[in-house]
Design an enzyme around this catalytic site. Structure first.
Site, short mmCIF file in Angstrom:
data_model
loop_
_atom_site.label_atom_id
_atom_site.label_comp_id
_atom_site.label_asym_id
_atom_site.label_seq_id
_atom_site.Cartn_x
_atom_site.Cartn_y
_atom_site.Cartn_z
N ALA A 179 -10.43 -14.68 14.16
CA ALA A 179 -9.94 -13.87 13.04
C ALA A 179 -8.59 -14.45 12.61
CB ALA A 179 -9.78 -12.40 13.43
N ALA B 50 -5.37 -13.26 9.92
CA ALA B 50 -4.85 -12.24 9.01
C ALA B 50 -3.47 -12.66 8.51
CB ALA B 50 -4.80 -10.88 9.72
N GLN C 237 -3.22 -15.20 13.79
CA GLN C 237 -4.64 -15.43 13.99
C GLN C 237 -4.95 -15.25 15.47
OE1 GLN C 237 -4.96 -19.39 12.33
NE2 GLN C 237 -5.10 -20.36 14.35
N VAL C 238 -6.23 -15.00 15.77
CA VAL C 238 -6.64 -14.63 17.12
C VAL C 238 -7.63 -15.65 17.65
CG1 VAL C 238 -7.73 -12.85 18.54
CG2 VAL C 238 -6.26 -12.18 16.63
N LYS D 171 -3.30 -13.58 20.40
CA LYS D 171 -2.80 -13.42 19.03
C LYS D 171 -1.55 -14.28 18.85
CE LYS D 171 -1.43 -9.70 15.84
NZ LYS D 171 -1.27 -8.22 15.71
N ASP E 25 -0.98 1.23 11.37
CA ASP E 25 -1.60 0.20 10.53
C ASP E 25 -3.12 0.30 10.63
OD1 ASP E 25 -1.66 -1.92 8.76
OD2 ASP E 25 -1.46 -3.45 10.30
#
Length: 561
Positions: free
Chosen positions: A170, A172, A176-177, A196, A331
Site C-alpha cells: 500500500a 498513501a 508506504q507499507v 510503514k 483518521d
C-alpha cells in the site's frame, strides 16, 4: 477536546519543527513581501495544475458566488492549453481530480481522502475515484525505502528482517507499507509484520502548503471580518500540530499501544501489536492484519459478513472510544479499517488521534441524547453551558434552531438525508447565533463525519440516531446516573479522609480561639447578614465561608468536648 498533542521535545528536535515558523510566512532572510510572492506563486501552480488536469470543476463543490465561478472558468481556459485538457478526454472527473491532487502533494491528497468518504456530498462516482488516494498512490523507490529503514533502525535490512517484501502492499500520502517477517523473541515461529516507511521529503512539502494556508487564513481574517468567528488561523495551526504528530511514527506507535492497553470493549476496534524494537521516527512496525478493507463490499458479502452490523459497529465503536475512554482514532477512512475473518473490525494508522476531557465528553453526550430524545432544549443548554454559543443568546431560540435541524431528519435513513443541505443549514445557524469555530473540537467533528460516511457506504439505510442511542444512553446511565453519582461521592470522600485529622485539628484550634476571644466578624459582614443581602464580589463568599467554618467548629467542639 482537551489535552494538547504529545510534546515532541522528549524525542529531540523534529525535522518538522520549522513548520510553525513557515506557517507564519516568515522565511529565513525574507520579509512579508517575499513570503507573499512565494505564496502567490504556489497559488498559481495549484490553479495551473487543476486546469491542466481539467479539474477546475472542484470549485463547483463549494458554494461560491456566481461571479467567482465565472472567473475560475475563465482562469481554466487561460492556464491550460487545449491540448493539455484534451489528453484527459474519456476519463472520469474523479480520476482527473485524483491525479491533480496527487501532483499537488500531501495536503491535497488528504483533502481528497476526506472527500472520498462523503459520496452524499460529492456523488458516488467522484467519491469512488478519489478513494484511490487512500492507499493506491504511486510508491517511492524500493531503494529509498531500504535506505530509510536501515538509517532509522541502525542496521542492515538482512539483519533486521528475515524477509522484506520489495514491492509495497500500500502507498498513501504519508508513507508506504511493506510486508516483512521478523524473528520471534521467544524462539517461536517467525512473525508477519507490516513495516510503514515515511515518504522522503514529506516534511518540506507539508510545510510549504501549511505556510500557504496560514497566509490565506491571515488574509481572510484581516479582509473579511465576517470570517473571523470561524477562526481560520487557529484552524490552520491546529492542522499544523496534527501533521507534525502524524509525521513522527514514534507518536503513532505510542498511540496504538495506548489504544491496545485502554480499550478492551467488544464494541470497539481491534488494534495490531506494536513491535517496538523495529520502530523509529520514520519507521513503524506493527503486527500484520489479515482482513478485508471495508470499502470492498463485494468481498465482504462473499465472506458472509453482515454489512448492517458492521455499519453499526463503526458508529458505536467510534462513540465508545470518544465517550468511554476519551481517546479516539482521528483518521477513520475506508483504508484504515479492515474486517477480520471472524467479523471484527481492525483499525490501523494511528498517526492522528484525539482526546476528550471529562467536561467535553459530558457535553457531547448531553447534546447527542438531546437530539436522540427530541429534547432540543437539553441539547441547547449543553451548547450554552460549554460556551459553544456566546453568552446572551436565547436558550429558547437556539433550541428552536436545533429543532429545525433535528426534526426533518428524525426518522429518515441515511440515504434519505441530503448532507449538503443539512451542513449548509447548520452553517447558517452558527452564523445567526455568532458561534465561533472550536479548534479543539475540529478533529472530533471531522472524525464523526468520516465515521458516518463509512457506515453509510456499508448500509445506506442506516439510521444514525437509532444506532448511536444505545451507546450514548448507556454512557449517561453509567457516568451521570444515581449510581454513578454515589460512586463519585464515595471516591471524593475517600480522597478527603487522609486530610481529615489535619482538618479537625485546624477546626479545633479555630474553636478554641472563638471560645477565648469570641467570634469576630467584619461590620460589613454583620450588616449584610442582618440585611440578608449578598455582597457583589468574592468578599461575600469569603465572609460566608468564614461564618460556615466557625459554625462547624463550634458544632464539632460541642460534639467532641
Amino acid at each position: 477536546m482537551s489535552g494538547q498533542p504529545f510534546d515532541p521535545q522528549p524525542f529531540g528536535p523534529s525535522p518538522f519543527a520549522g513548520t510553525v515558523r513557515a506557517a507564519r510566512f516568515l522565511p529565513p532572510g525574507g520579509g512579508i513581501a517575499a513570503a507573499s510572492a512565494l505564496h502567490l506563486g504556489r497559488l498559481f501552480v495549484i490553479m495551473r495544475t487543476l486546469a491542466r488536469h481539467d479539474a477546475m470543476f472542484v470549485f463547483d463543490l463549494a458554494p461560491l458566488p456566481r461571479l467567482l465561478r465565472h472567473g475560475l472558468r475563465l482562469a481554466a481556459r487561460l492556464l491550460a492549453r487545449p491540448r493539455e485538457r484534451r489528453k484527459w478526454r474519456g476519463t472520469q472527473p474523479g480520476e482527473r481530480l485524483a491525479e491533480a491532487f496527487t501532483a499537488l502533494g500531501p495536503c491535497f491528497i488528504k483533502l481528497g481522502q476526506a472527500l472520498s468518504v462523503r459520496p452524499d456530498l460529492i456523488g458516488d462516482e467522484l467519491a469512488r475515484d478519489l478513494g484511490r488516494l487512500r492507499d493506491k498512490l504511486p510508491p517511492f523507490a524500493t531503494a529509498e525505502a531500504r535506505a530509510t529503514v536501515e538509517a532509522a533502525l541502525d542496521g542492515s535490512l538482512e539483519a533486521l528482517f528475515l524477509e522484506f517484501g520489495e514491492t509495497p502492499v500500500a502507498a498513501a500520502s504519508i508513507a508506504q507499507v511493506h510486508r516483512a517477517q521478523i524473528a520471534d523473541p521467544a524462539s517461536g515461529p517467525p512473525r508477519q509484520v507490516a513495516v510503514k516507511i515515511l515518504r522522503p521529503g514529506l516534511e518540506r512539502a507539508f510545510a510549504r502548503d501549511i505556510a500557504l494556508l496560514h497566509w490565506l487564513a491571515v488574509l481572510a481574517e484581516r479582509t473579511r471580518p465576517v470570517l473571523r468567528r470561524l477562526r481560520p488561523v487557529a484552524v490552520v495551526e491546529t492542522f499544523a500540530r496534527t501533521v507534525r504528530m502524524e509525521t513522527d511514527f514514534r507518536f503513532e506507535a505510542a498511540a496504538a499501544s495506548e489504544f491496545g492497553a485502554l480499550d478492551r470493549s467488544p464494541v470497539s476496534f481491534r488494534v495490531p501489536e506494536v513491535v517496538w524494537s523495529h520502530c523509529s521516527d520514520r519507521v513503524l512496525t506493527l503486527g500484520w492484519v489479515e482482513g478485508i478493507p471495508v470499502d470492498d463490499l463485494e468481498a465482504i458479502d462473499a465472506a458472509g459478513h453482515d454489512r448492517r452490523r458492521l455499519a453499526q459497529e463503526v458508529i458505536q465503536g467510534f462513540l465508545h472510544q470518544a465517550l468511554e475512554i476519551g481517546f479516539f482514532h482521528g483518521d477513520l477512512h475506508q483504508g484504515n479499517l479492515f474486517v477480520a475473518p471472524d467479523g471484527t473490525l481492525t483499525a490501523v494508522d494511528f498517526g492522528i488521534v484525539g482526546r476528550l476531557d471529562w467536561p467535553t465528553r459530558r457535553t457531547l453526550a448531553e447534546i447527542l441524547v438531546g437530539f436522540i430524545s427530541r429534547d432540543y432544549r437539553r441539547a441547547a443548554r449543553a451548547h450554552l453551558e460549554a460556551g459553544y454559543v456566546p453568552a446572551g443568546q436565547s436558550l429558547d431560540e437556539f433550541a428552536m434552531a436545533l429543532r429545525s435541524i433535528g426534526e426533518p431528519i428524525r426518522d429518515r435513513t441515511a440515504a434519505g438525508i441530503s448532507m449538503g443541505r443539512l451542513l449548509e443549514q447548520m452553517f447558517q445557524i452558527t452564523e445567526l447565533f455568532g458561534m465561533q469555530t472550536q479548534p479543539q473540537l475540529l478533529l472530533l467533528q471531522k472524525t464523526m463525519v468520516s465515521a458516518e460516511g463509512i457506515a453509510r457506504s456499508l448500509d445506506p439505510e442506516m439510521n444514525m440516531w437509532a444506532t448511536a442511542q444505545p451507546v450514548v444512553e448507556a454512557w449517561l446511565r453509567s457516568h451521570l446516573g444515581p449510581e454513578a453519582r454515589m460512586r463519585e461521592t464515595a471516591a471524593r470522600l475517600a480522597e478527603a479522609l487522609p486530610r481529615l485529622p489535619q482538618t479537625l485539628q485546624a477546626l479545633e484550634g479555630l474553636a478554641e480561639q472563638a471560645g477565648a476571644q469570641g467570634l469576630r466578624l467584619h461590620p460589613d459582614t454583620l450588616r449584610r447578614l442582618v440585611e440578608g443581602t449578598p455582597g457583589p464580589g468574592p468578599g461575600w463568599m469569603m465572609a460566608a465561608y468564614a461564618g460556615w467554618t466557625a459554625a462547624l467548629a463550634l458544632l464539632l467542639l460541642v460534639i467532641f468536648a
